[in-house]
Design a protein around this motif. Sequence first.
Motif, PDB file in Angstrom:
ATOM      1  N   ASP A 262     -17.157 -68.613 -22.379  1.00 61.60           N
ATOM      2  CA  ASP A 262     -17.519 -69.926 -21.845  1.00 61.60           C
ATOM      3  C   ASP A 262     -19.032 -70.112 -21.830  1.00 61.60           C
ATOM      4  OD1 ASP A 262     -14.886 -70.680 -21.464  1.00 61.60           O
ATOM      5  OD2 ASP A 262     -14.785 -69.822 -19.452  1.00 61.60           O
ATOM      6  N   GLU A 263     -19.741 -69.034 -21.548  1.00 66.42           N
ATOM      7  CA  GLU A 263     -21.200 -69.074 -21.584  1.00 66.42           C
ATOM      8  C   GLU A 263     -21.683 -69.356 -23.009  1.00 66.42           C
ATOM      9  OE1 GLU A 263     -24.839 -65.828 -21.050  1.00 66.42           O
ATOM     10  OE2 GLU A 263     -22.954 -65.536 -19.949  1.00 66.42           O
ATOM     11  N   ALA A 264     -21.011 -68.737 -23.989  1.00 73.11           N
ATOM     12  CA  ALA A 264     -21.374 -68.953 -25.391  1.00 73.11           C
ATOM     13  C   ALA A 264     -21.140 -70.394 -25.810  1.00 73.11           C
ATOM     14  CB  ALA A 264     -20.579 -68.004 -26.283  1.00 73.11           C
ATOM     15  N   LEU A 265     -20.069 -70.987 -25.324  1.00 72.84           N
ATOM     16  CA  LEU A 265     -19.758 -72.372 -25.675  1.00 72.84           C
ATOM     17  C   LEU A 265     -20.820 -73.342 -25.171  1.00 72.84           C
ATOM     18  CD1 LEU A 265     -15.914 -72.331 -25.035  1.00 72.84           C
ATOM     19  CD2 LEU A 265     -17.036 -72.794 -27.230  1.00 72.84           C
ATOM     20  N   ALA A 266     -21.537 -72.948 -24.134  1.00 75.41           N
ATOM     21  CA  ALA A 266     -22.579 -73.804 -23.570  1.00 75.41           C
ATOM     22  C   ALA A 266     -23.975 -73.451 -24.095  1.00 75.41           C
ATOM     23  CB  ALA A 266     -22.569 -73.692 -22.043  1.00 75.41           C
ATOM     24  N   SER A 267     -24.045 -72.456 -24.987  1.00 73.59           N
ATOM     25  CA  SER A 267     -25.340 -71.974 -25.473  1.00 73.59           C
ATOM     26  C   SER A 267     -26.040 -73.011 -26.353  1.00 73.59           C
ATOM     27  CB  SER A 267     -25.141 -70.678 -26.264  1.00 73.59           C
ATOM     28  OG  SER A 267     -26.362 -70.242 -26.830  1.00 73.59           O
ATOM     29  N   ALA A 268     -27.379 -72.983 -26.301  1.00 71.15           N
ATOM     30  CA  ALA A 268     -28.187 -73.853 -27.154  1.00 71.15           C
ATOM     31  C   ALA A 268     -28.700 -73.097 -28.381  1.00 71.15           C
ATOM     32  CB  ALA A 268     -29.367 -74.406 -26.354  1.00 71.15           C
ATOM     33  N   ARG A 269     -28.430 -71.802 -28.470  1.00 74.82           N
ATOM     34  CA  ARG A 269     -28.903 -71.004 -29.611  1.00 74.82           C
ATOM     35  C   ARG A 269     -28.157 -71.419 -30.873  1.00 74.82           C
ATOM     36  NH1 ARG A 269     -28.663 -64.696 -28.355  1.00 74.82           N
ATOM     37  NH2 ARG A 269     -29.093 -64.766 -30.623  1.00 74.82           N
ATOM     38  N   PRO A 270     -28.870 -71.720 -31.955  1.00 73.97           N
ATOM     39  CA  PRO A 270     -28.208 -72.160 -33.187  1.00 73.97           C
ATOM     40  C   PRO A 270     -27.209 -71.154 -33.735  1.00 73.97           C
ATOM     41  CG  PRO A 270     -30.545 -72.660 -33.270  1.00 73.97           C
ATOM     42  CD  PRO A 270     -30.345 -71.807 -32.064  1.00 73.97           C
ATOM     43  N   ASP A 271     -27.540 -69.831 -33.696  1.00 68.69           N
ATOM     44  CA  ASP A 271     -26.629 -68.839 -34.251  1.00 68.69           C
ATOM     45  C   ASP A 271     -25.349 -68.730 -33.430  1.00 68.69           C
ATOM     46  OD1 ASP A 271     -28.003 -67.726 -32.120  1.00 68.69           O
ATOM     47  OD2 ASP A 271     -28.700 -65.945 -33.215  1.00 68.69           O
ATOM     48  N   VAL A 272     -25.460 -68.869 -32.116  1.00 64.98           N
ATOM     49  CA  VAL A 272     -24.274 -68.836 -31.271  1.00 64.98           C
ATOM     50  C   VAL A 272     -23.455 -70.106 -31.452  1.00 64.98           C
ATOM     51  CG1 VAL A 272     -23.422 -68.752 -28.889  1.00 64.98           C
ATOM     52  CG2 VAL A 272     -25.343 -67.299 -29.581  1.00 64.98           C
ATOM     53  N   ARG A 273     -24.130 -71.240 -31.568  1.00 65.91           N
ATOM     54  CA  ARG A 273     -23.417 -72.511 -31.761  1.00 65.91           C
ATOM     55  C   ARG A 273     -22.630 -72.511 -33.075  1.00 65.91           C
ATOM     56  NH1 ARG A 273     -24.223 -76.796 -28.835  1.00 65.91           N
ATOM     57  NH2 ARG A 273     -24.071 -78.265 -30.590  1.00 65.91           N
TER      58      ARG A 273
END
Length: 339
Positions: A262-273
Amino acid sequence: MRVFRFVAAAGLAAVAAFATPAVAGTLDTVKQRGKLVCGVSQGLAGFSAQEADGRWSGFDVDFCRAIAAAVFDDAARVEFVPLSAAERFEALKDGKVDVLSRNSTWTLGRELDHGIVFTAVNYYDGQGFLLPKARGIGSALEMGGMKVCVQAGTTSEANLRDFFDANGMTLETVVVSSPEEAVKAYGEGRCEAISSDVSQLHAERLALASPSEHTVLPDIISREPLAPAVRNDDMAWFTLVKWVSFALLNAEELGVSSTRIDEALASARPDVRRLVGAEGGFGEKLGLSNDWVVRMVRAVGNYGEIYERNVGVGSKLGIPRGINQLWSLGGIQYAPPLR
């Protein structure tokens, strides 16, 4: 000029024909069937073993569950088909399974002989030896003249002979058909040691009456890159299965786990997105939903979680990550980026 146009058109047609899968898309077949059919071993603790209640568990099993989660958003939609070492590749080639996830070593000969392709190395292994501690042997170079159990239809058989021949040692092999038979022959004294992939030796050690009385030598006599395999007639399916492996590794490296999704889904990092499908649209290009990696990680975890749960130091096998650690932490596991 007319001749040139004809030849050019014919060439383009040939390229187009070559680029088209030789059979109906495996992904479409899997979706229409409503489940993935996955070839696994007949029983190897930590990798693919069937519990008393019929449920399958293990490192190789979880890889197939990850594919099912990516396709169906349901990791349970997998039929596991236990296959012997001798029959595994032909079963894949003949279409009895969609993917082979069965602690199998990637070699050129296997791809050429069986019409298959390996996707991505998900476990770097090597061949070693299991023997009684009471023998007092600390090195494989002290094993001359011993009877050694080795499984038929594996790379271990040829590796074993090569090692003994190269070191001027005599060898008596006892060829068995399965890991279970190897443990039985070893326990009955028909062989004095077992030689196989080190990961398999750790599993076989657990099956002995007194595991603590036996040891896996530190010697590694071969390289055994273990990888899932698919048929060589469907490039789209090959790409999908390959990137399931890569995505699980990328998820670990980016810190995207089953507990932090869930934290990843809210991330602003391009690679995570890109990984979670918020950017890039890679899922749709694979024939999946764009949140395919999210589905996998929620269901089975990232690569590190799968490793630790099934074969890591906290599991019954207790195998350290070693070279299977991420490259950034001293190992050799890493994946191409999703971009």
